[in-house]
Structures are given as C-alpha cells and as structure tokens.
Design a protein around this motif. Structure first.
Motif, PDB file in Angstrom:
ATOM      1  N   ALA A   4     141.094  59.622  70.150  1.00 23.30           N
ATOM      2  CA  ALA A   4     142.289  59.943  70.936  1.00 23.30           C
ATOM      3  C   ALA A   4     142.029  61.122  71.859  1.00 23.30           C
ATOM      4  O   ALA A   4     142.500  61.150  73.015  1.00 23.30           O
ATOM      5  CB  ALA A   4     143.449  60.243  69.997  1.00 23.30           C
ATOM      6  N   LEU A   5     141.274  62.111  71.382  1.00 28.90           N
ATOM      7  CA  LEU A   5     140.980  63.291  72.183  1.00 28.90           C
ATOM      8  C   LEU A   5     140.115  62.935  73.388  1.00 28.90           C
ATOM      9  O   LEU A   5     140.391  63.374  74.518  1.00 28.90           O
ATOM     10  CB  LEU A   5     140.270  64.330  71.309  1.00 28.90           C
ATOM     11  N   ILE A   6     139.085  62.124  73.162  1.00 27.53           N
ATOM     12  CA  ILE A   6     138.211  61.700  74.263  1.00 27.53           C
ATOM     13  C   ILE A   6     139.012  60.916  75.291  1.00 27.53           C
ATOM     14  O   ILE A   6     138.856  61.100  76.516  1.00 27.53           O
ATOM     15  CB  ILE A   6     137.033  60.871  73.726  1.00 27.53           C
ATOM     16  N   ASP A   7     139.874  60.017  74.832  1.00 26.24           N
ATOM     17  CA  ASP A   7     140.698  59.240  75.765  1.00 26.24           C
ATOM     18  C   ASP A   7     141.603  60.156  76.590  1.00 26.24           C
ATOM     19  O   ASP A   7     141.759  59.968  77.804  1.00 26.24           O
ATOM     20  CB  ASP A   7     141.555  58.228  74.999  1.00 26.24           C
ATOM     21  N   TYR A   8     142.183  61.144  75.928  1.00 23.70           N
ATOM     22  CA  TYR A   8     143.074  62.074  76.636  1.00 23.70           C
ATOM     23  C   TYR A   8     142.298  62.884  77.674  1.00 23.70           C
ATOM     24  O   TYR A   8     142.726  63.009  78.831  1.00 23.70           O
ATOM     25  CB  TYR A   8     143.755  62.994  75.627  1.00 23.70           C
ATOM     26  N   TYR A   9     141.139  63.420  77.274  1.00 21.42           N
ATOM     27  CA  TYR A   9     140.341  64.206  78.204  1.00 21.42           C
ATOM     28  C   TYR A   9     139.845  63.347  79.365  1.00 21.42           C
ATOM     29  O   TYR A   9     139.808  63.809  80.519  1.00 21.42           O
ATOM     30  CB  TYR A   9     139.149  64.835  77.482  1.00 21.42           C
ATOM     31  N   SER A  10     139.470  62.117  79.071  1.00 20.65           N
ATOM     32  CA  SER A  10     138.998  61.224  80.148  1.00 20.65           C
ATOM     33  C   SER A  10     140.088  61.007  81.193  1.00 20.65           C
ATOM     34  O   SER A  10     139.823  61.006  82.402  1.00 20.65           O
ATOM     35  CB  SER A  10     138.561  59.883  79.567  1.00 20.65           C
ATOM     36  N   GLY A  11     141.322  60.835  80.713  1.00 24.17           N
ATOM     37  CA  GLY A  11     142.432  60.662  81.639  1.00 24.17           C
ATOM     38  C   GLY A  11     142.675  61.899  82.488  1.00 24.17           C
ATOM     39  O   GLY A  11     142.937  61.808  83.700  1.00 24.17           O
ATOM     40  N   LEU A  12     142.575  63.075  81.872  1.00 21.72           N
ATOM     41  CA  LEU A  12     142.762  64.320  82.627  1.00 21.72           C
ATOM     42  C   LEU A  12     141.662  64.514  83.667  1.00 21.72           C
ATOM     43  O   LEU A  12     141.929  64.945  84.797  1.00 21.72           O
ATOM     44  CB  LEU A  12     142.781  65.512  81.677  1.00 21.72           C
ATOM     45  N   ILE A  13     140.420  64.198  83.285  1.00 19.17           N
ATOM     46  CA  ILE A  13     139.294  64.343  84.218  1.00 19.17           C
ATOM     47  C   ILE A  13     139.462  63.398  85.407  1.00 19.17           C
ATOM     48  O   ILE A  13     139.260  63.778  86.568  1.00 19.17           O
ATOM     49  CB  ILE A  13     137.962  64.077  83.498  1.00 19.17           C
ATOM     50  N   ALA A  14     139.872  62.157  85.119  1.00 14.62           N
ATOM     51  CA  ALA A  14     140.077  61.187  86.204  1.00 14.62           C
ATOM     52  C   ALA A  14     141.199  61.648  87.132  1.00 14.62           C
ATOM     53  O   ALA A  14     141.098  61.539  88.361  1.00 14.62           O
ATOM     54  CB  ALA A  14     140.409  59.817  85.611  1.00 14.62           C
ATOM     55  N   GLY A  15     142.278  62.189  86.538  1.00 19.92           N
ATOM     56  CA  GLY A  15     143.381  62.675  87.366  1.00 19.92           C
ATOM     57  C   GLY A  15     142.977  63.851  88.224  1.00 19.92           C
ATOM     58  O   GLY A  15     143.370  63.953  89.397  1.00 19.92           O
ATOM     59  N   LYS A  16     142.177  64.740  87.655  1.00 26.41           N
ATOM     60  CA  LYS A  16     141.717  65.910  88.407  1.00 26.41           C
ATOM     61  C   LYS A  16     140.815  65.478  89.555  1.00 26.41           C
ATOM     62  O   LYS A  16     140.918  66.006  90.681  1.00 26.41           O
ATOM     63  CB  LYS A  16     140.975  66.857  87.471  1.00 26.41           C
ATOM     64  N   ALA A  17     139.924  64.511  89.281  1.00 24.15           N
ATOM     65  CA  ALA A  17     139.038  64.006  90.348  1.00 24.15           C
ATOM     66  C   ALA A  17     139.827  63.340  91.458  1.00 24.15           C
ATOM     67  O   ALA A  17     139.509  63.508  92.657  1.00 24.15           O
ATOM     68  CB  ALA A  17     138.026  63.023  89.749  1.00 24.15           C
ATOM     69  N   ALA A  18     140.880  62.598  91.087  1.00 26.99           N
ATOM     70  CA  ALA A  18     141.691  61.917  92.107  1.00 26.99           C
ATOM     71  C   ALA A  18     142.421  62.939  92.988  1.00 26.99           C
ATOM     72  O   ALA A  18     142.511  62.758  94.201  1.00 26.99           O
ATOM     73  CB  ALA A  18     142.698  60.986  91.424  1.00 26.99           C
ATOM     74  N   ARG A  19     142.914  64.017  92.369  1.00 24.88           N
ATOM     75  CA  ARG A  19     143.611  65.030  93.149  1.00 24.88           C
ATOM     76  C   ARG A  19     142.646  65.739  94.112  1.00 24.88           C
ATOM     77  O   ARG A  19     142.998  66.030  95.263  1.00 24.88           O
ATOM     78  CB  ARG A  19     144.269  66.055  92.233  1.00 24.88           C
ATOM     79  N   ARG A  20     141.427  65.985  93.628  1.00 27.95           N
ATOM     80  CA  ARG A  20     140.441  66.623  94.501  1.00 27.95           C
ATOM     81  C   ARG A  20     140.093  65.710  95.672  1.00 27.95           C
ATOM     82  O   ARG A  20     139.952  66.162  96.820  1.00 27.95           O
ATOM     83  CB  ARG A  20     139.187  66.967  93.717  1.00 27.95           C
ATOM     84  N   ALA A  21     139.930  64.406  95.377  1.00 30.38           N
ATOM     85  CA  ALA A  21     139.586  63.453  96.435  1.00 30.38           C
ATOM     86  C   ALA A  21     140.703  63.353  97.483  1.00 30.38           C
ATOM     87  O   ALA A  21     140.450  63.128  98.662  1.00 30.38           O
ATOM     88  CB  ALA A  21     139.321  62.074  95.825  1.00 30.38           C
ATOM     89  N   ALA A  22     141.940  63.570  97.003  1.00 28.40           N
ATOM     90  CA  ALA A  22     143.079  63.493  97.921  1.00 28.40           C
ATOM     91  C   ALA A  22     143.331  64.831  98.617  1.00 28.40           C
ATOM     92  O   ALA A  22     144.285  64.952  99.392  1.00 28.40           O
ATOM     93  CB  ALA A  22     144.313  63.062  97.149  1.00 28.40           C
TER      94      ALA A  22
END
Length: 396
Positions: free
Chosen positions: A375-393
């Motif tokens: 569950a922790l890995i899944d949560y962190y993966s989602g946060l990392i993906a969201g952070k990358a998307a915000r940076r790309a935008a």
C-alpha cells in the motif's frame, strides 16, 4: 524505487522501530524496491542487510538517559548522504532536527513526514493528566502543533501509521494526507499455536487451576503503558472469578510494578520473550490480551493478539481501540480501573464458543506487513506520478 528513511529512533541495540524497519527492508527488496536507513550510531559506518537494504550509521551524541539512542546535531552528514544516495522518496519521523534537515534538502525526492508516535499524548498529556484532559492540554500546547505545521510545509505529504494518530493531528488542526496502517509478520502468529497444556502450566504459575482465566499483557514497564490501571482492574475482577495475569516486559518502572504485585497471588511479571515462536505460542495460549495504553498511535501487540486468535480488552482510545471490534473485544474508559474490571467481566461472561468463533474469524483478516508495504509503494508511486505531471505542466 529507492526509499531513504532518516530515522532517529533506529537503535544499534534493537527496539521496536528497528524490528519494523529491518522487516520492511526485506519486504521492499522482495517487491523489487530498496529501503535504506540513515541512523545515529556510535561510529560512522555502513551495514548491508542480508535480506536487502542498508544502514548508514552517522556518529551522533547519545541520549543521556538511554545510550542506545542518539540525536542528530548536524545537517551536513545527512545532506551528504542524501545527495549521494539520490532517493526517489525520503522519509523521516522525528519532529526535531531531521524534520528540518529533510525539509530543507534540495534533492529531487518526494519528501514524506511519516508520524509513528505522538509526543503530545505520550508525554505532556500524561504529565498533566491530573490537571486537565487531553483536549485541554492540546489547546495549552498549541504552539507545538504550530511548530509541526511550520516544518510540514516543506514536505510533499504528512502520513501517519494509522487512523488513531491521523484523527489526533487533524483534531489539533493539521492536515494529514494519508493514514497507512502497519501490519505484522503473520508467519509467526496463528490460532493453531494454541496449546492447552501450556495454558494450564501458565495458569499454574499464576497460582490458578485449569478452569481459571489467563490474561496476557505485553509491553515495556513504562508509565505510558498504564500497567497499574490494568493490575488494579485484574485484582478487582479477580474478586468475582479466578483470573491470572502475566505481564511480559521490562523497563524503567519494573521495580515499582514488582513491588505493586508482590502481594498479588495471581499476577506475575516476566521478562520479554525474544524467541518469536515461543512468544507466539504463549500469546495463542492465553484467554485474552489486556492493554492499558491509550496514547499509542498503533496497536501492534493488539494486532499480533488478534492474529493469534485472542479476544481483546483495551482502552476505547488510541491505536488498540482502532483494532478492537465488538464481536471479539471489550473496551473501557482509559485510566479507569473499575471500567477495565467491568470490561474483563463482560468479556468472560460471553458464550465461549461464540467468542472463540469471532476471534478465529478476525485472525484470518489481520493486515500483514507486506500489505502495508504494498500500500505504501502504491501511494508513493501515485504521489511521484502526480509531482512529475505538475512539473511537466510547469507547476510546482
């Protein structure tokens, strides 16, 4: 994914945090990830863990009252290691220097403040309990909540080890991003380890026959654990039925507790049992787990008991209360021996077969430490993906 935990509570000599993190390192490695701990040590050094993961020891001053633990005084050694390791996620759980060191670090990693304890409830709330209730103490010490809020602004997420701690922080005005309940190593704990002959022998050590009821208490001999309340309650309930209590643990209050139970015919103190299989057999062979602490944010011992098929008698506040469900548990008002004694009486007044069936059903559903890690890995993966998307935008 590489996770680095800047941890002030990981001791060279053992302890609950070390047990949790050592197990977590192996699970992370099995899942294809890496967990590295940066911890205060007696000397600088690096240790590889056989199941995966590493420990980077940073020489640090020891605590004067317990030299097993140290405190960081300098940012530079931690910053150098974080730069060298270049993690995907960096965690810390200490609200002191590590919170500010990690918060100010300029690396690319996701920054997580992962709360495992509650200083306000465990210390100030206990010290001032004769003066005011916990909500009042929290208002008096609102400066500590504001202090936490200042360093939390530098983190990507504030995570707790379960819902009890999340509720406390939110009540105080902090925003908690996720409650990630811990789990246990189910490989050790099972109702199948119940041994009636062992139960009878343990009752005998408590001066009781086979038809007595055996309560088990597990934890440090420390004021936070509220063992005097439990002892008073067992003695009170014992006036109406044959009840024995085994307390497994040791700590700063050992001499006080030993003096307290010296004249109690059916209460015995025992040192901790470090042989995990032997401990699991003892736990499965008792009739119920009894717990006194309402300040603990997560009830690992209670979870181990449920996995062993034991009913629970616990305070109606704190981490253990989040685990205690009515079919297999009774709760009581914290720090109230009479309320605790009434809970003991209620539990043992139930139909034994119905209670046992409910306890066995609960044992099958206990969360494992692997469930927690996934569950922790899944949560962190989602946060990392969201952070990358915000940076790309072009965002933060």
């Amino acid at each position: 994914m590489r996770i680095v935990d800047v941890n002030e509570f990981y001791s060279p000599t053992g302890g609950g945090v070390r047990t949790y993190l050592d197990r977590k390192m192996g699970i992370m490695a099995d899942l294809g990830h890496e967990l590295i701990v940066i911890a205060p040590g007696f000397e600088d050094g690096v240790e590889d863990r056989p199941g995966g993961g590493r420990i980077f020891w940073v020489k640090a001053p020891r605590l004067p009252f317990d030299r097993s633990y140290g405190l960081y005084w300098q940012d530079a050694p931690i910053v150098r290691l974080l730069d060298q390791l270049d993690p995907d996620v960096v965690e810390t759980s200490s609200p002191w220097r590590p919170a500010w060191t990690v918060g100010a670090w300029q690396g690319r990693a996701l920054k997580i403040f992962f709360a495992h304890n509650d200083n306000m409830a465990a210390y100030a709330g206990r010290w001032l309990e004769g003066v005011a209730d916990l909500p009042t103490v929290e208002r008096w010490l609102a400066f500590y909540t504001r202090y936490m809020g200042r360093f939390l602004r530098h983190f990507d997420a504030f995570v707790t080890n379960g819902p009890a701690l999340a509720k406390r922080h939110e009540r105080r005005g902090l925003h908690v991003d996720a409650a990630m309940p811990l789990g246990i190593d189910r490989g050790f704990f099972s109702p199948d380890l119940r041994d009636e002959s062992l139960r009878v022998a343990l009752l005998g050590q408590c001066g009781l026959p086979a038809d007595g009821k055996l309560l088990l208490g597990v934890g440090r001999h420390h004021p936070e654990k509220r063992w005097p309340t439990v002892i008073d309650a067992v003695e009170c309930a014992g006036e109406r039925m044959p009840i024995g209590l085994m307390l497994l643990g040791y700590g700063v209050d050992h001499q006080k507790l030993a003096a307290r139970v010296a004249e109690s015919p059916h209460i015995r103190l025992f040192r901790p049992v470090y042989d995990r299989l032997r401990f699991a057999r003892i736990m499965a062979s008792a009739d119920a787990l009894i717990h006194g602490s309402d300040a603990e944010p997560f009830g690992l011992v209670a979870l181990e008991a449920v996995a062993s098929g034991l009913p629970l008698i616990v305070p109606n506040e704190g981490g253990a209360a989040e685990i205690a469900e009515p079919p297999f548990a009774e709760t009581y008002a914290p720090r109230d021996a009479r309320s605790c004694a009434a809970a003991i009486a209620r539990l043992f007044a139930r139909e034994p077969r119905v209670l046992r069936a409910a306890s066995l059903a609960a044992a099958d559903k206990v969360r494992t430490d692997q469930d927690h890690a996934v569950a922790l890995i899944d949560y962190y993966s989602g946060l990392i993906a969201g952070k990358a998307a915000r940076r790309a935008a072009g965002g933060a």
